[in-house]
Enzyme design. Sequence first.
Site, PDB file in Angstrom:
ATOM      1  N   HIS A 180       0.791  -1.172  -0.103  1.00 37.01           N
ATOM      2  CA  HIS A 180      -0.012  -0.270  -0.026  1.00 37.01           C
ATOM      3  C   HIS A 180       1.047   1.324  -0.038  1.00 37.01           C
ATOM      4  CE1 HIS A 180      -3.011   2.867   1.083  1.00 37.01           C
ATOM      5  NE2 HIS A 180      -4.048   2.025   0.764  1.00 37.01           N
ATOM      6  N   ARG A 219      -1.989   0.998  -7.395  1.00 34.69           N
ATOM      7  CA  ARG A 219      -1.205   1.060  -6.249  1.00 34.69           C
ATOM      8  C   ARG A 219       0.325   0.861  -6.365  1.00 34.69           C
ATOM      9  NH1 ARG A 219      -5.073  -1.714  -1.564  1.00 34.69           N
ATOM     10  NH2 ARG A 219      -6.573   0.056  -1.641  1.00 34.69           N
ATOM     11  N   HIS A 253       0.890  -5.042   2.445  1.00 30.46           N
ATOM     12  CA  HIS A 253      -0.685  -4.817   2.726  1.00 30.46           C
ATOM     13  C   HIS A 253      -1.517  -6.102   2.502  1.00 30.46           C
ATOM     14  CE1 HIS A 253      -4.109  -2.334   3.239  1.00 30.46           C
ATOM     15  NE2 HIS A 253      -4.690  -2.573   2.137  1.00 30.46           N
ATOM     16  N   ARG A 269      -4.391  -6.329  -6.966  1.00 27.03           N
ATOM     17  CA  ARG A 269      -5.773  -6.137  -6.660  1.00 27.03           C
ATOM     18  C   ARG A 269      -6.142  -4.849  -6.480  1.00 27.03           C
ATOM     19  NH1 ARG A 269      -7.971  -5.247  -1.081  1.00 27.03           N
ATOM     20  NH2 ARG A 269      -5.883  -4.336  -0.668  1.00 27.03           N
TER      21      ARG A 269
HETATM   22  P1  FAD Z   1      -8.579 -11.480   8.339  1.00 27.42           P
HETATM   23  O1  FAD Z   1      -9.621 -10.566   8.703  1.00 27.42           O
HETATM   24  O2  FAD Z   1      -7.314 -10.984   8.446  1.00 27.42           O
HETATM   25  O3  FAD Z   1      -8.773 -12.714   9.526  1.00 27.42           O
HETATM   26  C1  FAD Z   1      -7.818 -13.877   9.771  1.00 27.42           C
HETATM   27  C2  FAD Z   1      -8.207 -14.389  11.184  1.00 27.42           C
HETATM   28  O4  FAD Z   1      -7.379 -15.840  11.152  1.00 27.42           O
HETATM   29  C3  FAD Z   1      -7.899 -13.662  12.471  1.00 27.42           C
HETATM   30  O5  FAD Z   1      -9.056 -13.790  13.048  1.00 27.42           O
HETATM   31  C4  FAD Z   1      -6.529 -14.388  13.072  1.00 27.42           C
HETATM   32  O6  FAD Z   1      -6.726 -14.229  14.360  1.00 27.42           O
HETATM   33  C5  FAD Z   1      -6.864 -15.748  12.575  1.00 27.42           C
HETATM   34  N1  FAD Z   1      -5.550 -16.892  12.372  1.00 27.42           N
HETATM   35  C6  FAD Z   1      -4.696 -16.400  11.738  1.00 27.42           C
HETATM   36  N2  FAD Z   1      -3.757 -17.490  12.130  1.00 27.42           N
HETATM   37  C7  FAD Z   1      -4.364 -18.151  12.893  1.00 27.42           C
HETATM   38  C8  FAD Z   1      -4.150 -19.493  13.573  1.00 27.42           C
HETATM   39  N3  FAD Z   1      -2.811 -19.886  13.514  1.00 27.42           N
HETATM   40  N4  FAD Z   1      -4.935 -20.220  14.562  1.00 27.42           N
HETATM   41  C9  FAD Z   1      -6.254 -19.676  14.632  1.00 27.42           C
HETATM   42  N5  FAD Z   1      -6.559 -18.349  14.026  1.00 27.42           N
HETATM   43  C10 FAD Z   1      -5.524 -17.905  13.250  1.00 27.42           C
HETATM   44  N6  FAD Z   1      -9.868  -4.400   2.087  1.00 27.42           N
HETATM   45  C11 FAD Z   1     -10.973  -3.899   1.361  1.00 27.42           C
HETATM   46  O7  FAD Z   1     -11.521  -4.250   0.732  1.00 27.42           O
HETATM   47  N7  FAD Z   1     -11.271  -2.641   1.661  1.00 27.42           N
HETATM   48  C12 FAD Z   1     -10.468  -1.687   2.658  1.00 27.42           C
HETATM   49  O8  FAD Z   1     -10.779  -0.707   2.906  1.00 27.42           O
HETATM   50  C13 FAD Z   1      -9.145  -2.348   2.963  1.00 27.42           C
HETATM   51  N8  FAD Z   1      -8.520  -1.788   3.869  1.00 27.42           N
HETATM   52  C14 FAD Z   1      -7.465  -2.319   4.706  1.00 27.42           C
HETATM   53  C15 FAD Z   1      -6.885  -1.556   5.653  1.00 27.42           C
HETATM   54  C16 FAD Z   1      -5.799  -2.560   6.336  1.00 27.42           C
HETATM   55  C17 FAD Z   1      -4.926  -1.574   7.458  1.00 27.42           C
HETATM   56  C18 FAD Z   1      -5.637  -3.911   6.040  1.00 27.42           C
HETATM   57  C19 FAD Z   1      -4.356  -4.375   6.977  1.00 27.42           C
HETATM   58  C20 FAD Z   1      -6.262  -4.235   5.083  1.00 27.42           C
HETATM   59  C21 FAD Z   1      -7.360  -3.601   4.344  1.00 27.42           C
HETATM   60  N9  FAD Z   1      -7.982  -4.318   3.441  1.00 27.42           N
HETATM   61  C22 FAD Z   1      -9.104  -3.830   2.932  1.00 27.42           C
HETATM   62  C23 FAD Z   1      -7.824  -5.792   3.075  1.00 27.42           C
HETATM   63  C24 FAD Z   1      -8.939  -6.523   3.885  1.00 27.42           C
HETATM   64  O9  FAD Z   1      -8.958  -6.194   5.273  1.00 27.42           O
HETATM   65  C25 FAD Z   1      -8.372  -8.120   4.243  1.00 27.42           C
HETATM   66  O10 FAD Z   1      -8.114  -8.681   2.926  1.00 27.42           O
HETATM   67  C26 FAD Z   1      -9.510  -8.751   4.714  1.00 27.42           C
HETATM   68  O11 FAD Z   1     -10.136  -8.103   5.821  1.00 27.42           O
HETATM   69  C27 FAD Z   1      -9.185 -10.101   5.009  1.00 27.42           C
HETATM   70  O12 FAD Z   1     -10.091 -10.971   5.772  1.00 27.42           O
HETATM   71  P2  FAD Z   1      -9.851 -12.432   6.145  1.00 27.42           P
HETATM   72  O13 FAD Z   1     -11.155 -12.776   6.758  1.00 27.42           O
HETATM   73  O14 FAD Z   1      -9.356 -13.242   4.855  1.00 27.42           O
HETATM   74  O15 FAD Z   1      -8.409 -12.285   7.008  1.00 27.42           O
HETATM   75  C1  SIN Z   2      -7.427   1.576   1.802  1.00 26.80           C
HETATM   76  O1  SIN Z   2      -8.443   2.229   2.361  1.00 26.80           O
HETATM   77  O2  SIN Z   2      -6.679   2.484   1.110  1.00 26.80           O
HETATM   78  C2  SIN Z   2      -7.110   0.325   1.599  1.00 26.80           C
HETATM   79  C3  SIN Z   2      -8.144  -0.374   0.640  1.00 26.80           C
HETATM   80  C4  SIN Z   2      -7.859  -1.744   0.350  1.00 26.80           C
HETATM   81  O3  SIN Z   2      -6.797  -2.313   0.721  1.00 26.80           O
HETATM   82  O4  SIN Z   2      -8.737  -2.378  -0.267  1.00 26.80           O
END
Ligand code: FAD
Ligand code: SIN
Length: 507
Positions: A219, A265, A326, A361
């Site tokens: 990012h 990006r 990111h 992405r």
């Molecule tokens: P996560 O939400 O990361 O959840 C993973 C889970 O797995 C966690 O609960 C963790 O504790 C658990 N876990 C991991 N390893 C283990 C283990 N060994 N044992 C048990 N549990 C475990 N995307 C967008 O579309 N829009 C946005 O505005 C955006 N902004 C973002 C801003 C930031 C700061 C970040 C970091 C990301 C952003 N993204 C955004 C990306 C997006 O947030 C993520 O890609 C998405 O939320 C991932 O969801 P997930 O459920 O796959 O994983």
């Molecule tokens: C952001 O708000 O810039 C993050 C959005 C994303 O990673 O999808």
Amino acid sequence: MGSGVAGLSAAIEASKHCSVLVVTKDKIDENNTVYAQGGIAVVLSAGDTIVKHIKDTLDAGQGLCDKAAVKTVVSEGPKRVHELIEWGAAFDKEDDRLIFTQEGGHSFPRIIRAQGDSTGREVEHALIRLVKEYKNITVLEHTFATDLITRDGICHGAIVWHAKKGTTLIWAKRTILATGGCGQVYRETTNPDVATGDGLAMAYRAGAVLQDMEFVQFHPTTLYIAGAVRFLITETVRGEGGILRNKRGERFMPRYHQQAELAPRDVVSQSILKEMQKTDHTNVYIDVRHIPRERLYTRFPKIKEICDSFGIDIAKDLIPVRPSAHYMIGGIKTDQFSRTTVRQLYACGEAACTGMHGANRLGSNSLLEGLVTGYTAGKDACESIQKSVRKLVPYTIRESMGLSKISWLDLNDIRNSLKSLMWRDAGIERDERHLLEAEEMIEMWGSYVMDKEFSNPTGWELQNMILVSSLIVSSALKRKESRGVHHRTDYPETDNIRWKKHITWVL
Ligand code: FAD
Ligand code: SIN
């Protein structure tokens, strides 16, 4: 496994007919999801179309998206978001109508948001409320999954560990990995501490195919203040008119791309890096001083709060930023039902490589992907259990890895060294010399970390981070071209003849 948008969406869907156990290694709402700021990209506004969203996503992916996966996520997205709204997620509105923002690479304003810049928190808490209401979902917090239980290519559950309860075998008819990404393998990252790539490593050890591991998205704009956590300054700040300036105060993005601050990006991250090198400075700045104060404060309340805490008034001061790791585009290869290549094992959200993003992405496409692929995983897992005649028959596990329990290692030191190495040698700009150096160092660290039997997450996470880093580096070495987020300074061109293909890994 995992309680972000993907894991909870999967749990809610599967719980309609099955009993679900959610295992998560920290508290339920500590994950990438909760930190998401910008929003969710979804076709809900008049004038926007599914076709346009698909086209934008495919264009960004530079020839490596799976068209069917993109079509599924984009066209199922509106249904899933409507459902989320029914479950109580409140997205920002004006006169009772959803507000839509634009982000880089989207040809239409299609990003919905919540509380200005706290979209992820709103999504996560709407899902948690529902999960808590459902009687057949049990959540085990602070429970670390160490490995999958597999026999004859079939997954039967996982081995988990809790500080007080110790190690437990969880037998499951279907297992869903929703363990998120691996930003923590880099020194500079927007990701919280939990993002250590455990699910990727577990799946690899269990024999699942991993794909596109070289594609790590950086990012462009993370708050850069020495000693502060790397807090994201959302892309929508640039969407609202934020201007990038170098140390000399010069606006530089128009020199690099016609879309200037809203270029893709990877282009913005690489341009920032060049300006930092040119001006010999640790960072660049976002300038929003021309946007009315009231508008800024209401549109970006969280960013205001965090910047305030470091004495930066966003209405008056420049915001110091630089790029950081990111999002993991690659991951566990899945099909349209979120099935992995290991039977009875699913993956969804950031842990999965669904084919949605290809080589790059689009912003705000991943919350959408998490919602849709989580739903698909939960639905298919539950339906396949109902159709199956096979019983769940736990068996005795006798295997011993014969690992050494004696360790004189400073695990934090190795973790920090690994993160610095990855940032320096496998970051935004890559070349053969640095990647080979990284490969050699990781192999050396691996030689005395991977043969140890640890008894808590610090050691397991380090082993997972070493494994995931080595796959990122090996893939980056292999792909001798530049495409999307993978930028090789020694192979700056895209090579469609030799490299319009995926790199996969299987144990
Ligand atoms: P996560 O939400 O990361 O959840 C993973 C889970 O797995 C966690 O609960 C963790 O504790 C658990 N876990 C991991 N390893 C283990 C283990 N060994 N044992 C048990 N549990 C475990 N995307 C967008 O579309 N829009 C946005 O505005 C955006 N902004 C973002 C801003 C930031 C700061 C970040 C970091 C990301 C952003 N993204 C955004 C990306 C997006 O947030 C993520 O890609 C998405 O939320 C991932 O969801 P997930 O459920 O796959 O994983
Ligand atoms: C952001 O708000 O810039 C993050 C959005 C994303 O990673 O999808």
